[in-house]
Design an enzyme around this catalytic site. Structure first.
Site, PDB file in Angstrom:
ATOM      1  CB  SER A 278      -0.982   0.133   1.181  1.00 14.77           C
ATOM      2  OG  SER A 278      -2.065   1.075   1.012  1.00 14.77           O
TER       3      SER A 278
ATOM      4  CG  ASP B 223      -4.073  -1.713  -0.126  1.00 11.95           C
ATOM      5  OD1 ASP B 223      -3.411  -2.485   0.628  1.00 11.95           O
ATOM      6  OD2 ASP B 223      -4.184  -0.575  -0.031  1.00 11.95           O
TER       7      ASP B 223
END
Length: 412
Positions: free
Chosen positions: A76, A244
């Site tokens: 991320s 993600d």
């Protein structure tokens, strides 16, 4: 150069500049650390949105000490910091990180508040600071952040189908341009530094690591690692769609744990969510504490597993050493045990961002400039304090040959 990079004011005039440069070089020389002969020096960066400025400060601390990781892994926002670090020469990395964070901490449209106004509001009483930072978080939701993401217009309807690339509230096209401007992808793929970023395959639900030892990394791989739905859309890579990596595992520590061949490793694990925290007494605090627990728990789990596993491998190696060599070579079980045994050493240095009193549940998308600076300085301070414990960097011995250190845990 801003005061993030150089906290000492530079005197006026060329003589003053030369004197200041000489002092800075002398201070850097004194802070350089000579490490034991670790085969891997890893920097592992967790996800956490706006909190990621803490990781930039941590990296600056490593840079000051002349410690250069040869493996950087991120998820991320940690993946985006990974791209900036690995995509630049060591002498330019801190400046590029600063440029990245100063860019994305501006509104996507319009102009930011004058610096002195923002700082005055940020440094005000607690209630004013809380209201001000909450307003900045709302601004991120409504307007987006410069060079990062912008709202989709019109706003996607919950009952209308589109495409995977547009099924989100925000468009991250600006982030691709930012990464391609600030990162040299030829350097990332040169093999100078191993680079790994984690994402989740949307169709299979499987976790995937994109690694420059296996494929050529592009901006899309780093963006995919941070494509948190429903805010950000899935990213298509070679016909597959990815979200993600924090949806499944918010720490790249496991990638280090299972890597073969095993190597003597010093790993700096930089977490943005603290497992420890106060019991919440309001709905807002409950929401924030939920994020802390959800995104921090994986680090504890993987660390515990690594410690147990390495203890077993080390004990097995010592037992094998007691077996005559001819038996080790001829016995099938001994050969299998030799594949499992390992006496390599693992030193995990934890740096964990600590929640600030004024922060709400929106701290991961509150991209205020003053908040960013405070996160950065917290990371730099924690890294400097950690490296002041020089014995923490020694190779571990003992039964497990595995050790962890945490500045906040050990100084409580």
């Amino acid at each position: 150069m801003s005061d993030i990079e150089n906290q000492e004011a530079v005197p006026e005039g060329r003589a003053g500049i030369r004197e200041s440069a000489a002092r800075n070089e002398a201070a850097k020389s004194q802070s350089r650390i000579h490490l034991p002969p670790y085969e891997t020096i890893a920097l592992m960066l967790q996800g956490g949105g706006a909190l990621g400025a803490y990781q930039a400060g941590v990296y600056q601390g490593l840079h000051e000490a002349d410690i250069h990781p040869n493996w950087i892994a991120g998820i991320s926002i940690g993946a985006l910091n990974t791209a900036i670090i690995a995509g630049n020469a060591p002498e330019h990395r801190v400046a590029r990180l600063q440029e990245f964070w100063e860019t994305i901490c501006q509104p996507a449209y319009g102009f930011p508040l004058p610096a002195f106004v923002e700082r005055a509001l940020f440094d005000s009483a607690d209630e004013i600071r809380k209201a001000f930072t909450a307003m900045q978080a709302v601004g991120a939701l409504v307007e987006g952040q410069k060079g990062f993401f912008v709202p989709r217009f019109p706003t996607p309807s919950p009952i209308t189908s589109s495409t995977p690339q547009t099924a989100s509230y925000y468009d991250t096209t600006p982030l691709k341009a930012t990464l391609e401007r600030l990162c040299d992808f030829d350097r990332i793929n040169s093999g100078e530094t191993r680079v790994s970023v984690g994402a989740v395959n949307v169709a299979t639900g499987n976790f995937a690591y994109f690694d420059n030892t296996q494929i050529r990394l592009r901006a899309e791989h780093f963006i995919a690692s941070g494509a948190l739905p429903p805010g950000f859309a899935a990213v298509e890579i070679d016909g597959q769609f990815y979200w993600d990596g924090g949806l499944m595992s918010n720490t790249p520590l496991y990638e280090i744990a299972q890597a073969t061949p095993r190597r003597d490793t010093l790993a700096f694990q930089v977490d943005l969510w603290s497992a420890r925290g106060p019991v919440p007494d309001s709905i807002v605090d409950v929401m924030g504490r939920m994020k802390d627990v959800q995104y921090s728990s994986r680090t504890r789990l993987v660390t515990d597993q690594m410690q147990r596993s390495q203890r077993y491998r080390n004990v097995l190696q010592h037992v094998l050493d007691l077996v005559p060599e001819d038996v080790r070579k001829s016995d099938e079980w001994c050969r299998l045990a030799a594949d499992l045994a390992c006496s390599k050493r693992y030193n995990i240095i934890h740096l964990i961002y600590r929640h600030k009193e004024y922060e709400g549940h929106y701290k991961d998308y509150q991209f205020g400039f003053s908040t960013m600076r405070e996160h950065w300085e917290s990371g730099l301070s924690d890294m400097r304090r950690t490296l002041a414990h020089r014995d923490w960097l020694d190779m571990p011995n003992g039964e497990s040959r595995f050790v962890t250190h945490d500045i906040h845990r050990d100084e409580r």
